[in-house]
Design a protein around this motif. Structure first.
Motif, PDB file in Angstrom:
ATOM      1  N   LYS A 140      18.520  81.419  97.634  1.00  0.00           N
ATOM      2  CA  LYS A 140      18.747  82.511  96.685  1.00  0.00           C
ATOM      3  C   LYS A 140      19.323  81.910  95.401  1.00  0.00           C
ATOM      4  O   LYS A 140      20.364  81.263  95.423  1.00  0.00           O
ATOM      5  N   PRO A 148      17.648  86.908  83.919  1.00  0.00           N
ATOM      6  CA  PRO A 148      16.977  86.887  85.229  1.00  0.00           C
ATOM      7  C   PRO A 148      15.556  87.437  85.223  1.00  0.00           C
ATOM      8  O   PRO A 148      14.680  86.875  85.876  1.00  0.00           O
ATOM      9  N   LEU A 149      15.305  88.510  84.479  1.00  0.00           N
ATOM     10  CA  LEU A 149      13.961  89.098  84.490  1.00  0.00           C
ATOM     11  C   LEU A 149      12.945  88.159  83.834  1.00  0.00           C
ATOM     12  O   LEU A 149      11.824  87.997  84.332  1.00  0.00           O
ATOM     13  N   LEU A 151      13.184  84.902  83.652  1.00  0.00           N
ATOM     14  CA  LEU A 151      12.984  83.760  84.546  1.00  0.00           C
ATOM     15  C   LEU A 151      12.094  84.129  85.723  1.00  0.00           C
ATOM     16  O   LEU A 151      11.258  83.327  86.155  1.00  0.00           O
ATOM     17  N   MET A 152      12.264  85.322  86.261  1.00  0.00           N
ATOM     18  CA  MET A 152      11.399  85.754  87.372  1.00  0.00           C
ATOM     19  C   MET A 152       9.943  85.794  86.943  1.00  0.00           C
ATOM     20  O   MET A 152       9.047  85.372  87.679  1.00  0.00           O
ATOM     21  N   LYS A 153       9.712  86.291  85.726  1.00  0.00           N
ATOM     22  CA  LYS A 153       8.344  86.376  85.227  1.00  0.00           C
ATOM     23  C   LYS A 153       7.762  84.984  84.988  1.00  0.00           C
ATOM     24  O   LYS A 153       6.593  84.724  85.310  1.00  0.00           O
ATOM     25  N   ARG A 155       8.886  81.981  86.298  1.00  0.00           N
ATOM     26  CA  ARG A 155       8.921  81.067  87.443  1.00  0.00           C
ATOM     27  C   ARG A 155       8.321  81.642  88.721  1.00  0.00           C
ATOM     28  O   ARG A 155       8.199  80.918  89.724  1.00  0.00           O
ATOM     29  N   LYS A 156       7.997  82.916  88.707  1.00  0.00           N
ATOM     30  CA  LYS A 156       7.409  83.572  89.886  1.00  0.00           C
ATOM     31  C   LYS A 156       8.327  83.472  91.105  1.00  0.00           C
ATOM     32  O   LYS A 156       7.876  83.292  92.232  1.00  0.00           O
ATOM     33  N   ARG A 157       9.634  83.549  90.845  1.00  0.00           N
ATOM     34  CA  ARG A 157      10.631  83.534  91.914  1.00  0.00           C
ATOM     35  C   ARG A 157      11.680  84.586  91.618  1.00  0.00           C
ATOM     36  O   ARG A 157      11.903  84.948  90.455  1.00  0.00           O
ATOM     37  N   ARG A 158      12.328  85.046  92.663  1.00  0.00           N
ATOM     38  CA  ARG A 158      13.364  86.057  92.470  1.00  0.00           C
ATOM     39  C   ARG A 158      14.671  85.393  92.046  1.00  0.00           C
ATOM     40  O   ARG A 158      15.101  84.405  92.633  1.00  0.00           O
ATOM     41  N   PHE A 159      15.280  85.949  91.010  1.00  0.00           N
ATOM     42  CA  PHE A 159      16.584  85.492  90.541  1.00  0.00           C
ATOM     43  C   PHE A 159      17.574  86.650  90.643  1.00  0.00           C
ATOM     44  O   PHE A 159      17.224  87.805  90.380  1.00  0.00           O
ATOM     45  N   TYR A 160      18.794  86.319  91.012  1.00  0.00           N
ATOM     46  CA  TYR A 160      19.862  87.311  91.085  1.00  0.00           C
ATOM     47  C   TYR A 160      20.888  86.988  90.006  1.00  0.00           C
ATOM     48  O   TYR A 160      20.830  85.939  89.368  1.00  0.00           O
TER      49      TYR A 160
END
Length: 202
Positions: A140, A148-149, A151-153, A155-160
């Protein structure tokens, strides 16, 4: 009896009108609020305030307030963290049955193990981001700064995001990047000193 008679006569005395008397007139509070709202709507202030609130909300979601007080780790540091807690009240099930009594010491890892590590990073630091992405693919990724949003877009990974720094404070983390992983019935917390870039030091 004399005192009683004096008091009675004093209370009954008519002093007459001493000055002009005006009725108490106050504007109804709801009417004042309604009037103010109408004026704001007419002037366009309401629309401006709503647009500003929307802008700030979107900005805060896209880039939350960074966690203050964290620095980049310059030396490795590691320690054990015992998550055991003492219950302040009875824990009961859906039917009222007692599961844990008040005062019992409970280790959450006994029932909910931490299967994958938690990686805390400054999302604006490319070195920390690169380090995190090279770790366990199921870890995680928790930001203390950054977007975070976005980076998610990308890197195609979930960030918290550690809102308010509650997690880093809970674990005692002061430098990044940091890793929290389970070892037996405890957690191992590690601050990781990344290799210095060539030419970074004068």
């Amino acid at each position: 009896m004399c005192l009683l008679g004096i008091a009675t006569s004093t209370e009954a005395r008519d002093y007459g009108q001493q000055g002009a008397v005006f009725p108490v007139i106050e504007r109804d509070l709801l009417a004042q609020i309604q009037s103010r709202l109408v004026a704001m709507e007419t002037s366009g202030e309401t629309r401006r305030l709503n647009a500003e609130l929307k802008r700030r909300t979107i900005a805060r979601v896209n880039r939350p307030e960074p966690v203050a007080g964290l620095v980049s780790a310059t030396q490795a540091r590691s320690w054990a963290f015992d998550p055991t807690i003492t219950l302040a009240a009875d824990i009961r099930g859906a039917k009222g049955e007692l599961i844990w009594a008040k005062g019992a010491r409970v280790n959450p890892l006994d029932s909910v193990p931490l299967r994958e590590p938690l990686l805390f990073i400054d999302g604006d630091d490319p070195d920390q981001l690169g380090w995190a992405l090279q770790q366990n693919a199921r870890a995680k990724l928790i930001l203390t700064r950054g977007a975070p949003l976005a980076l998610m877009k990308a890197r195609k990974r979930r960030f918290y995001f550690d809102q308010g720094g509650k997690l880093v404070k809970h674990f005692g983390i002061g430098a990044l990047p940091a890793r929290v992983a389970q070892e037996g019935r405890q957690l191992q917390v590690s601050e990781v000193a990344l290799p210095a870039k060539a030419g970074a030091q004068k």
